[in-house]
Design a protein around this motif. Structure first.
Motif, PDB file in Angstrom:
ATOM      1  N   PHE A   3       0.835  -1.196   0.000  1.00 50.09           N
ATOM      2  CA  PHE A   3       0.000   0.000   0.000  1.00 50.09           C
ATOM      3  C   PHE A   3       0.874   1.252   0.000  1.00 50.09           C
ATOM      4  O   PHE A   3       0.657   2.177  -0.777  1.00 50.09           O
ATOM      5  N   GLU A   4       1.860   1.278   0.888  1.00 52.28           N
ATOM      6  CA  GLU A   4       2.733   2.442   1.018  1.00 52.28           C
ATOM      7  C   GLU A   4       3.474   2.767  -0.272  1.00 52.28           C
ATOM      8  O   GLU A   4       3.706   3.928  -0.586  1.00 52.28           O
ATOM      9  N   GLN A   5       3.814   1.753  -1.029  1.00 55.10           N
ATOM     10  CA  GLN A   5       4.550   1.965  -2.269  1.00 55.10           C
ATOM     11  C   GLN A   5       3.680   2.549  -3.376  1.00 55.10           C
ATOM     12  O   GLN A   5       4.192   3.197  -4.281  1.00 55.10           O
ATOM     13  N   HIS A   6       2.362   2.328  -3.293  1.00 56.97           N
ATOM     14  CA  HIS A   6       1.492   2.720  -4.409  1.00 56.97           C
ATOM     15  C   HIS A   6       0.495   3.824  -4.104  1.00 56.97           C
ATOM     16  O   HIS A   6      -0.045   4.416  -5.031  1.00 56.97           O
ATOM     17  N   ASP A  12      -3.100  12.285  -4.399  1.00 59.86           N
ATOM     18  CA  ASP A  12      -2.279  13.451  -4.105  1.00 59.86           C
ATOM     19  C   ASP A  12      -2.191  13.526  -2.573  1.00 59.86           C
ATOM     20  O   ASP A  12      -3.113  13.999  -1.909  1.00 59.86           O
ATOM     21  N   LEU A  13      -1.106  13.029  -2.015  1.00 54.77           N
ATOM     22  CA  LEU A  13      -1.006  12.899  -0.562  1.00 54.77           C
ATOM     23  C   LEU A  13      -0.913  14.239   0.159  1.00 54.77           C
ATOM     24  O   LEU A  13      -1.304  14.335   1.323  1.00 54.77           O
ATOM     25  N   ASP A  14      -0.434  15.276  -0.513  1.00 53.64           N
ATOM     26  CA  ASP A  14      -0.479  16.606   0.105  1.00 53.64           C
ATOM     27  C   ASP A  14      -1.930  17.043   0.276  1.00 53.64           C
ATOM     28  O   ASP A  14      -2.310  17.579   1.310  1.00 53.64           O
ATOM     29  N   ASP A  87       3.395   1.921   8.443  1.00 53.95           N
ATOM     30  CA  ASP A  87       4.777   1.920   8.940  1.00 53.95           C
ATOM     31  C   ASP A  87       5.550   3.105   8.385  1.00 53.95           C
ATOM     32  O   ASP A  87       6.503   3.570   8.984  1.00 53.95           O
ATOM     33  N   ASP A  88       5.116   3.578   7.204  1.00 55.53           N
ATOM     34  CA  ASP A  88       5.728   4.765   6.597  1.00 55.53           C
ATOM     35  C   ASP A  88       5.131   5.991   7.281  1.00 55.53           C
ATOM     36  O   ASP A  88       3.926   6.203   7.251  1.00 55.53           O
ATOM     37  N   SER A  89       5.941   6.795   7.882  1.00 58.62           N
ATOM     38  CA  SER A  89       5.457   7.931   8.681  1.00 58.62           C
ATOM     39  C   SER A  89       5.230   9.194   7.858  1.00 58.62           C
ATOM     40  O   SER A  89       4.902  10.238   8.420  1.00 58.62           O
TER      41      SER A  89
END
Length: 168
Positions: A3-6, A12-14, A87-89
Motif C-alpha cells: 500500500f505504502e509503495q502505491h 495526491d497525498l499533500d 509503517d511509513d510515517s
C-alpha cells in the motif's frame, strides 16, 4: 507490492493530508466518509478530495444541533486509517508539518474567530440574521449565544488537535 509503495501514485497525498487537517480543525462530521468529491482531472492524474456541504462542522451536526466533539478517526475511513497506521510515517509527518505551519496562524482560535466575526458581522448588518430568525422561528438573540458556543468550541478544538498532532 505494498500500500505504502502505491498510494502516492493514486492519491495526491499533500491534498489528502490537507483534507484530513480540514476534518480535524473544523470537526466536519459529515465530510469524513461522505460529502466530498474524489476527483481527478484526467485518467492519469492522482485523486484528490474536494469537500462540499460542510454544514455539520464547527461544533454542529447536519441539523444544526450541538456536537461538542467529533473525531474523524471514529468513522474509520479506510484511506485515512491506513495512512495513519502505516509503517511509513510520511503522512503523519505531513500532518505535523501542516499543523506547525498553520496551527498558530490560519488555524489559531483568534484567526478563525476573526473570520467568523467578519462574516457574521456582514450577516447582522445586512439583516440576514433577522430575516432567518423570523423565517425559521429561531429564538430571538440566538446569535450571541451561538458566537459564545463557537468560541468555546474552537478553543477546545484547537487544544485537542494540538494533542492529536503531537501524538502522531
Amino acid at each position: 507490492q505494498t500500500f505504502e509503495q502505491h498510494v502516492g501514485a493514486w492519491f495526491d497525498l499533500d491534498n489528502v493530508a490537507a483534507y484530513y487537517m480540514f476534518l480535524l480543525v473544523s470537526g466536519a462530521s459529515d465530510n469524513a466518509i461522505k460529502n466530498y468529491y474524489l476527483a481527478r482531472p484526467t485518467a492519469q492524474s492522482r485523486f484528490y478530495f474536494v469537500p462540499w456541504d460542510a454544514d455539520a462542522s464547527f461544533g454542529r451536526d447536519w441539523q444544526g444541533e450541538l456536537l461538542p466533539h467529533y473525531d474523524p478517526a471514529q468513522h474509520g475511513h479506510r484511506l485515512f486509517t491506513r495512512l495513519l497506521q502505516s509503517d511509513d510515517s510520511l503522512f503523519r509527518e505531513r500532518l505535523q508539518e501542516l499543523w506547525q505551519r498553520h496551527g498558530e496562524t490560519t488555524f489559531a482560535p483568534q484567526a478563525l474567530l476573526a473570520r467568523f466575526d467578519q462574516l457574521g458581522g456582514s450577516l447582522l448588518e445586512g439583516g440576514a440574521i433577522e430575516r432567518e430568525t423570523q423565517r425559521w422561528q429561531y429564538e430571538a438573540n440566538r446569535y450571541d449565544a451561538d458566537r459564545q458556543y463557537l468560541e468555546t468550541w474552537i478553543v477546545t478544538r484547537h487544544d485537542w488537535v494540538n494533542t492529536i498532532v503531537e501524538r502522531l
